[in-house]
Design a protein around this motif. Structure first.
Motif, PDB file in Angstrom:
ATOM      1  N   PRO A 116      49.929  42.686  45.348  1.00 40.89           N
ATOM      2  CA  PRO A 116      49.830  43.583  44.187  1.00 40.89           C
ATOM      3  C   PRO A 116      48.386  43.771  43.726  1.00 40.89           C
ATOM      4  N   SER A 117      47.615  42.707  43.742  1.00 40.70           N
ATOM      5  CA  SER A 117      46.215  42.791  43.340  1.00 40.70           C
ATOM      6  C   SER A 117      45.403  43.630  44.324  1.00 40.70           C
ATOM      7  N   ILE A 118      45.672  43.492  45.605  1.00 43.92           N
ATOM      8  CA  ILE A 118      44.966  44.266  46.631  1.00 43.92           C
ATOM      9  C   ILE A 118      45.248  45.757  46.436  1.00 43.92           C
ATOM     10  N   GLU A 119      46.509  46.088  46.232  1.00 43.92           N
ATOM     11  CA  GLU A 119      46.870  47.499  46.036  1.00 43.92           C
ATOM     12  C   GLU A 119      46.206  48.065  44.789  1.00 43.92           C
ATOM     13  N   LYS A 120      46.214  47.306  43.707  1.00 41.62           N
ATOM     14  CA  LYS A 120      45.609  47.766  42.451  1.00 41.62           C
ATOM     15  C   LYS A 120      44.091  47.897  42.573  1.00 41.62           C
ATOM     16  N   THR A 121      43.469  46.915  43.186  1.00 45.02           N
ATOM     17  CA  THR A 121      42.007  46.885  43.268  1.00 45.02           C
ATOM     18  C   THR A 121      41.446  47.956  44.197  1.00 45.02           C
ATOM     19  N   TYR A 122      42.097  48.170  45.341  1.00 48.47           N
ATOM     20  CA  TYR A 122      41.525  49.050  46.357  1.00 48.47           C
ATOM     21  C   TYR A 122      42.250  50.385  46.499  1.00 48.47           C
ATOM     22  N   GLY A 123      43.341  50.569  45.757  1.00 43.40           N
ATOM     23  CA  GLY A 123      44.001  51.863  45.685  1.00 43.40           C
ATOM     24  C   GLY A 123      44.754  52.314  46.923  1.00 43.40           C
ATOM     25  N   ARG A 124      45.088  51.394  47.792  1.00 45.12           N
ATOM     26  CA  ARG A 124      45.870  51.728  48.993  1.00 45.12           C
ATOM     27  C   ARG A 124      47.072  50.808  49.061  1.00 45.12           C
ATOM     28  N   PRO A 125      48.199  51.312  49.556  1.00 44.41           N
ATOM     29  CA  PRO A 125      49.347  50.417  49.730  1.00 44.41           C
ATOM     30  C   PRO A 125      49.057  49.364  50.801  1.00 44.41           C
ATOM     31  N   ILE A 126      49.684  48.226  50.662  1.00 43.01           N
ATOM     32  CA  ILE A 126      49.436  47.118  51.590  1.00 43.01           C
ATOM     33  C   ILE A 126      49.767  47.508  53.022  1.00 43.01           C
ATOM     34  N   HIS A 174      40.712  35.818  63.728  1.00 34.53           N
ATOM     35  CA  HIS A 174      40.929  35.898  62.291  1.00 34.53           C
ATOM     36  C   HIS A 174      39.624  36.162  61.535  1.00 34.53           C
ATOM     37  N   GLY A 175      38.623  35.334  61.788  1.00 36.37           N
ATOM     38  CA  GLY A 175      37.352  35.459  61.082  1.00 36.37           C
ATOM     39  C   GLY A 175      36.664  36.789  61.317  1.00 36.37           C
ATOM     40  N   GLU A 176      36.768  37.308  62.525  1.00 36.85           N
ATOM     41  CA  GLU A 176      36.167  38.612  62.834  1.00 36.85           C
ATOM     42  C   GLU A 176      36.877  39.730  62.077  1.00 36.85           C
ATOM     43  N   LEU A 177      38.195  39.644  61.977  1.00 35.28           N
ATOM     44  CA  LEU A 177      38.952  40.656  61.255  1.00 35.28           C
ATOM     45  C   LEU A 177      38.658  40.598  59.754  1.00 35.28           C
ATOM     46  N   VAL A 178      38.525  39.393  59.225  1.00 34.96           N
ATOM     47  CA  VAL A 178      38.168  39.245  57.811  1.00 34.96           C
ATOM     48  C   VAL A 178      36.793  39.855  57.560  1.00 34.96           C
ATOM     49  N   ALA A 179      35.825  39.523  58.399  1.00 34.51           N
ATOM     50  CA  ALA A 179      34.473  40.064  58.247  1.00 34.51           C
ATOM     51  C   ALA A 179      34.480  41.592  58.342  1.00 34.51           C
ATOM     52  N   TRP A 180      35.283  42.130  59.235  1.00 35.15           N
ATOM     53  CA  TRP A 180      35.384  43.582  59.399  1.00 35.15           C
ATOM     54  C   TRP A 180      35.933  44.233  58.126  1.00 35.15           C
ATOM     55  N   LEU A 181      36.985  43.680  57.558  1.00 33.60           N
ATOM     56  CA  LEU A 181      37.530  44.246  56.316  1.00 33.60           C
ATOM     57  C   LEU A 181      36.516  44.174  55.180  1.00 33.60           C
ATOM     58  N   LYS A 182      35.759  43.095  55.131  1.00 35.81           N
ATOM     59  CA  LYS A 182      34.767  42.936  54.076  1.00 35.81           C
ATOM     60  C   LYS A 182      33.624  43.932  54.227  1.00 35.81           C
ATOM     61  N   THR A 183      33.101  44.071  55.440  1.00 42.48           N
ATOM     62  CA  THR A 183      31.925  44.933  55.628  1.00 42.48           C
ATOM     63  C   THR A 183      32.286  46.413  55.702  1.00 42.48           C
ATOM     64  N   GLU A 184      33.357  46.736  56.382  1.00 45.23           N
ATOM     65  CA  GLU A 184      33.719  48.144  56.574  1.00 45.23           C
ATOM     66  C   GLU A 184      34.528  48.738  55.424  1.00 45.23           C
ATOM     67  N   HIS A 185      35.265  47.897  54.697  1.00 46.41           N
ATOM     68  CA  HIS A 185      36.163  48.417  53.669  1.00 46.41           C
ATOM     69  C   HIS A 185      35.933  47.815  52.289  1.00 46.41           C
ATOM     70  N   GLY A 186      34.998  46.884  52.174  1.00 44.08           N
ATOM     71  CA  GLY A 186      34.626  46.347  50.876  1.00 44.08           C
ATOM     72  C   GLY A 186      35.616  45.394  50.227  1.00 44.08           C
ATOM     73  N   LEU A 187      36.528  44.834  51.003  1.00 44.27           N
ATOM     74  CA  LEU A 187      37.457  43.863  50.433  1.00 44.27           C
ATOM     75  C   LEU A 187      36.740  42.558  50.153  1.00 44.27           C
ATOM     76  N   GLY A 188      37.185  41.876  49.125  1.00 43.10           N
ATOM     77  CA  GLY A 188      36.691  40.541  48.842  1.00 43.10           C
ATOM     78  C   GLY A 188      37.234  39.572  49.884  1.00 43.10           C
ATOM     79  N   HIS A 189      36.629  38.413  49.971  1.00 43.78           N
ATOM     80  CA  HIS A 189      37.008  37.457  51.009  1.00 43.78           C
ATOM     81  C   HIS A 189      38.481  37.043  50.907  1.00 43.78           C
ATOM     82  N   GLY A 190      38.935  36.693  49.730  1.00 44.69           N
ATOM     83  CA  GLY A 190      40.317  36.246  49.559  1.00 44.69           C
ATOM     84  C   GLY A 190      41.323  37.329  49.909  1.00 44.69           C
TER      85      GLY A 190
END
Length: 84
Positions: free
Chosen positions: A23-33, A51-67
Motif C-alpha cells: 500500500p505504501s509503495i502504491e501511494k508513494t510512487y503512484g503505480r499499482p504493485i 536480488h541485489g542487482e534488481l534492487v539497485a536497478w529499481l532504486k536508480t532507474e525508478h527512484g524507489l527507496g531501498h526498503g
C-alpha cells in the motif's frame, strides 16, 4: 454497560512480509504493485536475476527507496521461483 453492534465481516489480518509494503509503495510512487512486479519480471527475463542487482536497478532507474525496492524484488522473485 452497553456494547456496540458490529457490522460487516471481521477485518482481514494485515499482510506480512514484503506485501506489507505494497500500500505504501502504491501511494508513494503512484503505480499499482502489479506494474512494479511486471517491471521486475521483465528485467529478470532480460538477464538481471540477482536480488541485489534488481534492487539497485529499481532504486536508480525508478527512484524507489531501498526498503520498497527490496520488498518488490523479494515478492517477485518468490513468484518466479514458485512458477507463478
Amino acid at each position: 454497560m452497553t456494547t456496540q453492534p458490529t457490522t460487516g465481516s471481521p477485518a482481514s489480518p494485515a499482510p506480512k512480509g514484503p506485501a506489507s509494503y505494497f500500500p505504501s509503495i502504491e501511494k508513494t510512487y503512484g503505480r499499482p504493485i502489479e506494474q512494479w512486479i511486471g517491471l521486475v519480471r521483465e528485467q529478470h527475463a532480460a538477464g538481471t536475476v540477482r536480488h541485489g542487482e534488481l534492487v539497485a536497478w529499481l532504486k536508480t532507474e525508478h527512484g524507489l527507496g531501498h526498503g520498497h525496492a527490496n520488498a518488490v524484488v523479494a515478492h517477485t522473485l518468490g513468484l518466479i521461483k514458485a512458477g507463478a
